[in-house]
Design an enzyme around this catalytic site. Structure first.
Site, PDB file in Angstrom:
ATOM      1  CE  LYS A  53      13.657   1.496  20.525  1.00  0.00           C
ATOM      2  NZ  LYS A  53      12.295   1.024  20.349  1.00  0.00           N
TER       3      LYS A  53
HETATM    4  N1  GLU Z   1       9.470  -0.754  25.061  1.00  0.00           N
HETATM    5  C1  GLU Z   1      10.253  -1.045  23.899  1.00  0.00           C
HETATM    6  C2  GLU Z   1      11.418  -0.097  23.803  1.00  0.00           C
HETATM    7  O1  GLU Z   1      11.364   1.005  24.323  1.00  0.00           O
HETATM    8  C3  GLU Z   1       9.473  -0.904  22.622  1.00  0.00           C
HETATM    9  C4  GLU Z   1       8.523  -1.997  22.494  1.00  0.00           C
HETATM   10  C5  GLU Z   1       7.737  -2.011  21.217  1.00  0.00           C
HETATM   11  O2  GLU Z   1       7.558  -0.978  20.572  1.00  0.00           O
HETATM   12  O3  GLU Z   1       7.272  -3.109  20.893  1.00  0.00           O
HETATM   13  O4  GLU Z   1      12.402  -0.480  23.218  1.00  0.00           O
END
Ligand code: GLU
Length: 294
Positions: free
Chosen positions: A230
């Site tokens: 990501k």
């Molecule tokens: N902030 C996290 C990320 O972008 C995702 C956290 C979540 O969905 O629990 O990988």
């Protein structure tokens, strides 16, 4: 207007532009929330300043807006929520469930990075704070897509960090506090976070909080079979061309391309998508090789 208590969310970290992997989580969580006639919230997880890319928050929000994916409530920014995290941490410390730890990565190298007791060779200016994970801390839950999941958090993770030695909040603490504070009933996110879920459930239990439902969507893989992380800058979404990106994510979620209109606005496409969405078609395994960039 919402007529169900379902509340989902999309919680990107501003480590770069959104890309097809992030859109899969965004659209998947949005569709499941709409299917349940619930709400969908956006939360910016800017809790890790060293990894935050300047301008990425605005860029991500502009991309979501171009895609027609609008938060059903105020957008929460984790960097403004120190007081909530501190409150939770203080409670855990007062209850003896968390402790200060001076161990460095190299102190823990012999134990494979897993902390079971402190072996620090020297004191740090500011210790980390860890959750105490006693032997027998096995967590089981049922993932909405993958079924029964179980992890021995003691053996596989050990005592984990809630506040880092550099003073920043750990993702695990912030996400648990915020999912509760925002009334999230259903966490839908990428499968790269599947092995964080048992830690989050342990933390919920330590704080006396309810556990939401979890569903981990498959990951997009690149043509070499590696996960399209990501945070990877590869193929950022182009906010000027939202429709191909939405179509691509729709297809990657296993949905019938024939449901979608040939052209029109993102809002029109999303309206059709939410009417035609079939959760039973969600793929249960990682998706690869990645489809060509939109
Ligand atoms: N902030 C996290 C990320 O972008 C995702 C956290 C979540 O969905 O629990 O990988």
């Amino acid at each position: 207007m919402s007529i169900s208590p379902y509340r989902g969310r999309f919680a990107p970290s501003p480590t770069g532009p959104l890309h097809p992997g992030s859109l899969l989580a965004a659209l998947g969580s949005w569709l499941l929330a709409r299917h349940a006639r619930g709400q969908w919230l956006v939360r910016i997880e800017d809790v890790d300043p060293p990894r935050t890319v300047p301008g990425a928050v605005d860029q991500q929000l502009a991309t979501l807006a171009a895609l027609g994916l609008a938060s059903d409530g105020p957008i929460v920014h984790q960097r403004q929520r120190d007081a909530l995290y501190q409150q939770a941490l203080d409670r855990l410390l007062a209850d003896g469930k968390a402790f200060a730890c001076h161990c460095s990565r190299s102190d823990l190298a012999d134990a494979g990075g897993i902390h079971h007791h402190c072996v620090a060779r020297s004191a740090r200016a500011q210790p980390a704070i860890r959750l105490r994970v006693p032997p027998g801390s096995t967590v089981a839950f049922v993932d909405g897509l993958r079924g029964a999941i179980q992890q021995d958090v003691y053996a596989e993770v050990g005592d984990f960090v809630l506040r880092r030695a550099d003073g920043y909040w750990a993702y695990q603490l912030a996400v648990v506090v915020d999912d509760h504070a925002q009334g999230i009933t259903d966490v839908v996110r990428g499968a790269d976070l599947l092995d964080s879920t048992p830690r989050q459930i342990l933390l919920q239990r330590a704080l006396g909080l309810p556990t939401p439902a979890y569903l981990h969507l498959p990951l997009l893989l690149d043509d070499t079979g590696r996960k399209l992380s990501k945070s990877e800058a590869a193929h950022p979404l182009d906010p000027a061309h939202p429709l191909p990106a939405l179509r691509q994510a729709w297809a990657a979620l296993g949905q019938d391309p024939g449901c979608l209109p040939a052209d029109g606005s993102p809002a029109a496409l999303l309206a059709r998508a939410s009417a035609g969405f079939d959760p039973a078609r969600l793929p249960r395994h990682d998706i690869g090789p990645a489809m060509p960039p939109a």
